[in-house]
Design a protein around this motif. Structure first.
Motif, PDB file in Angstrom:
ATOM      1  N   UNK A 157       3.665   4.480   6.353  1.00  0.00           N
ATOM      2  CA  UNK A 157       3.047   4.051   7.617  1.00  0.00           C
ATOM      3  C   UNK A 157       2.094   2.886   7.375  1.00  0.00           C
ATOM      4  N   UNK A 158       1.287   2.976   6.316  1.00  0.00           N
ATOM      5  CA  UNK A 158       0.328   1.902   6.027  1.00  0.00           C
ATOM      6  C   UNK A 158       1.038   0.603   5.649  1.00  0.00           C
ATOM      7  N   UNK A 159       2.067   0.720   4.832  1.00  0.00           N
ATOM      8  CA  UNK A 159       2.787  -0.474   4.399  1.00  0.00           C
ATOM      9  C   UNK A 159       3.475  -1.146   5.583  1.00  0.00           C
ATOM     10  N   UNK A 160       4.130  -0.365   6.409  1.00  0.00           N
ATOM     11  CA  UNK A 160       4.811  -0.940   7.566  1.00  0.00           C
ATOM     12  C   UNK A 160       3.814  -1.593   8.528  1.00  0.00           C
ATOM     13  N   UNK A 161       2.646  -1.014   8.679  1.00  0.00           N
ATOM     14  CA  UNK A 161       1.618  -1.616   9.529  1.00  0.00           C
ATOM     15  C   UNK A 161       1.214  -2.978   8.979  1.00  0.00           C
ATOM     16  N   UNK A 162       0.958  -3.041   7.674  1.00  0.00           N
ATOM     17  CA  UNK A 162       0.517  -4.289   7.051  1.00  0.00           C
ATOM     18  C   UNK A 162       1.578  -5.378   7.178  1.00  0.00           C
ATOM     19  N   UNK A 163       2.841  -5.023   6.994  1.00  0.00           N
ATOM     20  CA  UNK A 163       3.888  -6.044   6.983  1.00  0.00           C
ATOM     21  C   UNK A 163       4.411  -6.379   8.382  1.00  0.00           C
ATOM     22  N   UNK A 164       4.608  -5.378   9.215  1.00  0.00           N
ATOM     23  CA  UNK A 164       5.199  -5.650  10.520  1.00  0.00           C
ATOM     24  C   UNK A 164       4.160  -6.080  11.549  1.00  0.00           C
ATOM     25  N   UNK A 165       3.129  -5.288  11.738  1.00  0.00           N
ATOM     26  CA  UNK A 165       2.156  -5.583  12.784  1.00  0.00           C
ATOM     27  C   UNK A 165       1.304  -6.797  12.444  1.00  0.00           C
ATOM     28  N   UNK A 166       1.201  -7.115  11.167  1.00  0.00           N
ATOM     29  CA  UNK A 166       0.422  -8.286  10.779  1.00  0.00           C
ATOM     30  C   UNK A 166       1.314  -9.491  10.518  1.00  0.00           C
ATOM     31  N   UNK A 167       2.611  -9.312  10.720  1.00  0.00           N
ATOM     32  CA  UNK A 167       3.525 -10.444  10.679  1.00  0.00           C
ATOM     33  C   UNK A 167       3.764 -11.047   9.314  1.00  0.00           C
ATOM     34  N   UNK A 168       3.656 -10.250   8.275  1.00  0.00           N
ATOM     35  CA  UNK A 168       3.925 -10.778   6.932  1.00  0.00           C
ATOM     36  C   UNK A 168       5.424 -10.953   6.729  1.00  0.00           C
ATOM     37  N   UNK A 169       5.803 -12.018   6.034  1.00  0.00           N
ATOM     38  CA  UNK A 169       7.217 -12.371   5.890  1.00  0.00           C
ATOM     39  C   UNK A 169       7.793 -12.014   4.518  1.00  0.00           C
ATOM     40  N   UNK A 170       6.947 -11.650   3.571  1.00  0.00           N
ATOM     41  CA  UNK A 170       7.443 -11.354   2.227  1.00  0.00           C
ATOM     42  C   UNK A 170       8.333 -10.116   2.228  1.00  0.00           C
ATOM     43  N   UNK A 171       9.242 -10.092   1.281  1.00  0.00           N
ATOM     44  CA  UNK A 171      10.111  -8.944   1.083  1.00  0.00           C
ATOM     45  C   UNK A 171       9.319  -7.809   0.450  1.00  0.00           C
ATOM     46  N   UNK A 172       9.608  -6.566   0.848  1.00  0.00           N
ATOM     47  CA  UNK A 172       8.924  -5.433   0.236  1.00  0.00           C
ATOM     48  C   UNK A 172       9.868  -4.245   0.139  1.00  0.00           C
ATOM     49  N   UNK A 173       9.520  -3.315  -0.758  1.00  0.00           N
ATOM     50  CA  UNK A 173      10.292  -2.085  -0.925  1.00  0.00           C
ATOM     51  C   UNK A 173       9.338  -0.957  -1.288  1.00  0.00           C
ATOM     52  N   UNK A 174       9.562   0.207  -0.695  1.00  0.00           N
ATOM     53  CA  UNK A 174       8.830   1.423  -1.062  1.00  0.00           C
ATOM     54  C   UNK A 174       9.770   2.278  -1.892  1.00  0.00           C
ATOM     55  N   UNK A 175       9.380   2.564  -3.117  1.00  0.00           N
ATOM     56  CA  UNK A 175      10.239   3.324  -4.026  1.00  0.00           C
ATOM     57  C   UNK A 175       9.543   4.627  -4.401  1.00  0.00           C
ATOM     58  N   UNK A 176      10.169   5.761  -4.108  1.00  0.00           N
ATOM     59  CA  UNK A 176       9.634   7.083  -4.436  1.00  0.00           C
ATOM     60  C   UNK A 176      10.190   7.498  -5.796  1.00  0.00           C
ATOM     61  N   UNK A 177       9.325   7.741  -6.754  1.00  0.00           N
ATOM     62  CA  UNK A 177       9.801   8.103  -8.087  1.00  0.00           C
ATOM     63  C   UNK A 177      10.431   9.491  -8.069  1.00  0.00           C
ATOM     64  N   UNK A 178      11.413   9.646  -8.935  1.00  0.00           N
ATOM     65  CA  UNK A 178      12.182  10.889  -8.985  1.00  0.00           C
ATOM     66  C   UNK A 178      11.868  11.731 -10.215  1.00  0.00           C
ATOM     67  N   UNK A 179      11.287  11.115 -11.230  1.00  0.00           N
ATOM     68  CA  UNK A 179      11.013  11.825 -12.476  1.00  0.00           C
ATOM     69  C   UNK A 179      10.007  11.006 -13.286  1.00  0.00           C
ATOM     70  N   UNK A 180       9.358  11.611 -14.281  1.00  0.00           N
ATOM     71  CA  UNK A 180       8.477  10.840 -15.168  1.00  0.00           C
ATOM     72  C   UNK A 180       9.216   9.673 -15.804  1.00  0.00           C
ATOM     73  N   UNK A 181       8.568   8.532 -15.887  1.00  0.00           N
ATOM     74  CA  UNK A 181       9.062   7.284 -16.482  1.00  0.00           C
ATOM     75  C   UNK A 181      10.099   6.584 -15.603  1.00  0.00           C
ATOM     76  N   UNK A 182      10.412   7.151 -14.445  1.00  0.00           N
ATOM     77  CA  UNK A 182      11.343   6.524 -13.514  1.00  0.00           C
ATOM     78  C   UNK A 182      10.834   5.148 -13.079  1.00  0.00           C
ATOM     79  N   UNK A 183       9.522   5.017 -12.910  1.00  0.00           N
ATOM     80  CA  UNK A 183       8.937   3.748 -12.459  1.00  0.00           C
ATOM     81  C   UNK A 183       9.200   2.622 -13.448  1.00  0.00           C
ATOM     82  N   UNK A 184       9.230   2.935 -14.722  1.00  0.00           N
ATOM     83  CA  UNK A 184       9.435   1.901 -15.743  1.00  0.00           C
ATOM     84  C   UNK A 184      10.801   1.249 -15.577  1.00  0.00           C
ATOM     85  N   UNK A 185      11.834   2.062 -15.429  1.00  0.00           N
ATOM     86  CA  UNK A 185      13.182   1.516 -15.259  1.00  0.00           C
ATOM     87  C   UNK A 185      13.293   0.698 -13.983  1.00  0.00           C
ATOM     88  N   UNK A 186      12.686   1.197 -12.903  1.00  0.00           N
ATOM     89  CA  UNK A 186      12.766   0.497 -11.619  1.00  0.00           C
ATOM     90  C   UNK A 186      12.105  -0.875 -11.699  1.00  0.00           C
TER      91      UNK A 186
END
Length: 319
Positions: A22-51
């Motif tokens: 909700x916070x990320x979408x508010x910052x990007x959509x309601x504030x009109x930011x044009x940069x690309x973004x992605x929300x990634x939910x980790x699935x296991x320890x060290x998953x973030x490193x590979x992503x």
């Protein structure tokens, strides 16, 4: 440029994924930011490193927001280490958040997504230990053993986090405070029983211990505290002042080194604390890697003013 939000759904004891979305979408959509973004939910320890490593291969510039605690930030920083096109910052939702404590009254800026997205970047150092990285503090000894055992006791009925730490401390102290170590760092050498060795790039660990209050993560040096064997009584009187940054009052027991590398050998396997994460080994090789990580600095923060570029943005409103 891409903004990647790494979300650890287990951080802080509850899933904050929807709140962050909700916070990320508010910052990007309601504030009109044009940069690309992605929300990634980790699935296991060290998953973030590979992503992060995968995304870094395809982006000219990647900004990573670590939505979790110190362990999540450690994963993100480790993935971004030595990558010039990746910058990282914490967005703390964990229980400890010791890296952020370093910034004192300004640490709340790391919870301001506007200030982070508009923030500037500065290189900081990383500690490399046995091939792994630490942005904050690396330690061995009684403190690492206590920290590793906390979760075993905090999950017991009616105990909780702080109670688990107390029980872990009591159990580990009566199992023996000191261990045999051979410690070498350039002109410094000692061997025998020691209580702990703490290598500081940052300032806080263990949920609020502040052994070196003026440590800086961008000065090209580690502040290392080497504590000799002490009795249980001495340890009990020493630990409070150690936690408050007054170790230099106890030069009889604690040596304060400022260096970029140290080696520690044990007679048997011991636990090493890396930003709250544990590894087990009988040989520890710790080295500071200068300017190894690009840190996103929120708009309005003055901690890094001596290196702040002229083009830094103006303060943003708190979201």
């Amino acid at each position: 440029m891409k903004h990647l939000f790494i979300v650890n759904p287990a951080a802080g004891g509850s899933d904050h994924s929807e709140e962050i979305r909700v916070k990320v979408e508010y910052v990007f959509f309601k504030r009109g930011r044009k940069d690309n973004y992605e929300i990634y939910i980790t699935k296991a320890p060290l998953d973030a490193i590979d992503k992060i490593k995968h995304e870094a291969e395809f982006e000219d510039h990647l900004r990573v927001y670590s939505c979790g605690g110190d362990g999540t930030f450690n994963e993100c920083a480790s993935a971004a280490a030595l990558l010039s096109n990746v910058a990282v910052c914490p967005f703390p939702i964990g229980t400890g958040n010791d890296f952020c404590r370093m910034f004192g009254d300004e640490q709340s800026l790391y919870k301001n997504l506007d200030a982070l997205i508009d923030g500037w970047e500065t290189p900081i150092d990383l500690i490399r230990c046995n091939g792994k990285y630490s942005a904050n503090i690396c330690s061995v000894g009684i403190d690492a053993r206590i920290g590793t055992s906390v979760h075993k006791y905090s999950s017991l009925p009616l105990v909780g986090g702080s109670g688990g730490y107390v029980i872990s401390a009591i159990v580990n102290m009566f199992q023996g405070i000191s261990r045999n170590m051979k410690i070498k760092s350039k002109e410094f050498y000692t061997e025998g029983k020691h209580t702990l060795v703490c290598a500081c790039n940052g300032r806080f660990y263990g949920g609020g211990f502040n052994p070196v209050p003026d440590a800086m993560p961008n000065d090209g040096i580690m502040d290392i505290l080497v504590c000799k064997k002490v009795s249980l009584f001495t340890f009990a009187s020493l630990i409070y002042k150690y936690s408050k940054g007054k170790a230099d009052e106890f030069t009889k027991y604690i040596t304060h080194l400022r260096t970029d590398e140290i080696e520690i050998d044990f007679n048997e396997e011991n636990v090493v604390n890396l930003d709250g994460e544990a590894i087990f080994t009988d040989k520890v090789r710790i080295k500071l890697i200068p300017r190894a990580l690009n840190l996103i600095v929120p708009v309005g923060m003055h901690f890094f003013d001596s290196v702040k570029p002229d083009y830094a943005a103006q303060p943003a409103a708190i979201l």
